[in-house]
Write an enzyme that holds these catalytic residues in place. Structure first.
Site, PDB file in Angstrom:
ATOM      1  N   LYS A 149       0.867  -1.180   0.000  1.00 39.83           N
ATOM      2  CA  LYS A 149       0.000   0.000   0.000  1.00 39.83           C
ATOM      3  C   LYS A 149       0.900   1.224   0.000  1.00 39.83           C
ATOM      4  CE  LYS A 149      -4.222  -1.869   1.966  1.00 39.83           C
ATOM      5  NZ  LYS A 149      -5.115  -1.372   0.917  1.00 39.83           N
ATOM      6  N   LYS A 257     -13.956  -7.418  -4.216  1.00 38.89           N
ATOM      7  CA  LYS A 257     -14.176  -7.668  -2.802  1.00 38.89           C
ATOM      8  C   LYS A 257     -15.664  -7.977  -2.622  1.00 38.89           C
ATOM      9  CE  LYS A 257     -10.544  -4.596  -1.030  1.00 38.89           C
ATOM     10  NZ  LYS A 257      -9.961  -4.058  -2.268  1.00 38.89           N
TER      11      LYS A 257
END
Length: 346
Positions: A149, A257
Site C-alpha cells: 500500500k 471484494k
C-alpha cells in the site's frame, strides 16, 4: 426459520494504515440463522468510509432482514441491492445453513486440505522502517507476490522500498503489486506510474480516486504499469452498468471484494463483464473476520483463478475466530484437522 444479528469489533494487532487513515479496530456484523436444528452464519463485513452501505440505517436494515427472513434468499437479495455487505452476509448465512457443516460452503479439494491457493503478502502503510520490516518478513515467509500500500509516506521513500526489493529479487522471483487507494492526483499520476514502472511491477490498484471516468480511461489506454480498478467498482449496480463502466475505462484488471460489490452474485457479474473484454481479475478480502474470509476463500477456489489472490488478512486481529485457514510459503490452505471456535461471538 429464526434469524438474529450481532455487532462485533475486531481489534488490529498493529495499527494498519491506508491512504484513508490508520485503523486500530474494524466493525463487523454477524447474521445467524436457525432452522430445524441447523444453524448458519454469515458476515456482513461493512468497511466504514469505503462501503457504499456505510449509512445511518445500516443496523435498521439488518433488523429488517431478520424480521423478514422467511422471504427467502433470492427475494432478500433483491431488496438489498444498495447494501452489498448485507447481501454477502445473507448469501453466506443461507449457504452455511444448508451445508454439511456451517463452514464448508464450497466443498472441494481445498476444503479437504489436499490443495492450496497462492496469495499475495500484504504490506501496510507506515513509517519506512515499519514497511521495510514487513517486506523482509513476507520475503522470509516464502511469498512470491507482495502487495504494498503506497501513498502515505514520501513518494521517494516508497520508491526506495521498491528498490530494496528489486536489489534482492528480480521480477521472475518476486511479483510486486502496489495499491495507491486513489492517492495520486490526476495531473501527476502518469509521471508517478512511470517512476514506479522502473521496478517492473505487476500492477497498480486505483492510482486516482474513483468516479473520474475520463481521467482513468486515459491512464488505462497505454499505461506504464497495468492498472487494476478497485474502489471504482463500488456502488455500480446491475450487469448493464458494469459492462458500460468496463467498456468505457478498459482497465487491465479488476479487483473484487465480495463484501463491497454485492456478495458472490455481484462478484460473478463483474467477472462475466470483465472476461467479455479480456480483462483480468482477482479476488481479495475486505478485512472481514475469519467467518467472511473463509467464505470468500472457498468461493475463490471454486473459480479456478491462476493469479495470486488477496486473502491473507486472517492474522491481522487479536480477537479473530479460530479457524482451519492457514498460511504457509505464500499459500493459503484449509486444515480440516483444526476446529472452528466461535466462542468469541457468544
Amino acid at each position: 426459520m429464526k434469524a438474529n444479528y450481532k455487532k462485533y469489533l475486531l481489534n488490529f494487532k498493529h495499527p494498519s494504515g491506508t491512504s484513508r487513515g490508520v485503523m486500530t479496530e474494524k466493525e463487523t456484523w454477524f447474521l445467524m440463522l436457525e432452522e430445524n436444528g441447523k444453524t448458519g452464519i454469515g458476515e456482513c463485513g461493512i468497511l466504514r468510509s469505503l462501503s457504499v452501505d456505510d449509512r445511518p440505517d445500516y443496523e435498521e436494515k439488518l433488523k429488517w432482514v431478520c424480521d423478514n427472513i422467511d422471504l427467502g434468499k433470492e427475494e432478500l437479495l433483491a431488496e438489498l441491492t444498495h447494501f452489498p455487505s448485507i447481501q454477502f452476509g445473507v448469501e453466506t448465512a443461507f449457504l452455511s445453513l444448508v451445508s454439511k457443516t456451517p463452514f464448508e460452503l464450497f466443498p472441494s479439494d481445498f476444503t479437504k486440505g489436499t490443495t492450496s491457493m497462492s496469495i499475495n503478502g500484504l504490506v501496510w502503510m507506515g513509517e519506512e522502517d515499519f514497511m521495510k520490516s514487513q517486506i523482509e518478513e513476507k520475503l522470509e515467509s516464502g511469498f512470491t507476490c507482495i502487495k504494498l500500500k503506497i501513498g502515505a509516506i514520501d513518494f521517494k521513500r516508497e520508491l526506495e522500498l521498491l528498490r530494496f526489493i528489486r536489489q534482492n529479487f528480480d521480477a521472475e522471483k518476486i511479483e510486486i503489486r502496489v495499491d495507491a487507494n486513489g492517492a495520486f492526483k490526476p495531473d501527476d499520476a502518469l509521471e508517478k506510474m512511470e517512476q514506479l514502472a522502473k521496478f517492473n511491477l505487476h500492477s497498480i490498484e486505483q492510482p486516482i480516486k474513483a468516479n473520474q471516468i475520463s481521467r482513468m480511461r486515459l491512464l488505462c489506454e497505454n499505461p506504464p504499469i497495468p492498472i487494476a480498478l478497485d474502489e471504482e467498482l463500488i456502488g455500480v449496480y446491475g450487469i448493464e452498468n458494469k459492462n458500460e463502466l468496463l467498456e468505457k475505462i478498459k482497465p487491465q484488471f479488476i479487483i473484487l471484494k465480495p463484501s463491497l460489490v454485492g456478495g458472490f452474485s455481484g462478484t460473478l457479474e463483474w467477472i462475466a463483464a470483465a472476461e467479455k473484454l479480456s480483462i483480468g481479475w482477482w479476488i481479495t478480502s475486505a478485512l472481514e473476520s475469519n467467518i467472511g474470509l473463509n467464505a470468500i476463500t472457498q468461493f475463490t477456489y471454486s473459480l479456478n483463478s491462476k493469479l495470486p489472490q488477496g486473502l491473507g488478512t486472517g492474522g491481522l486481529y487479536t480477537n479473530n475466530v479460530d479457524c482451519p485457514l492457514e498460511i504457509s510459503n505464500g499459500q493459503i490452505n484449509y486444515n480440516p484437522s483444526k476446529k472452528w471456535n466461535i466462542k468469541n461471538l457468544e
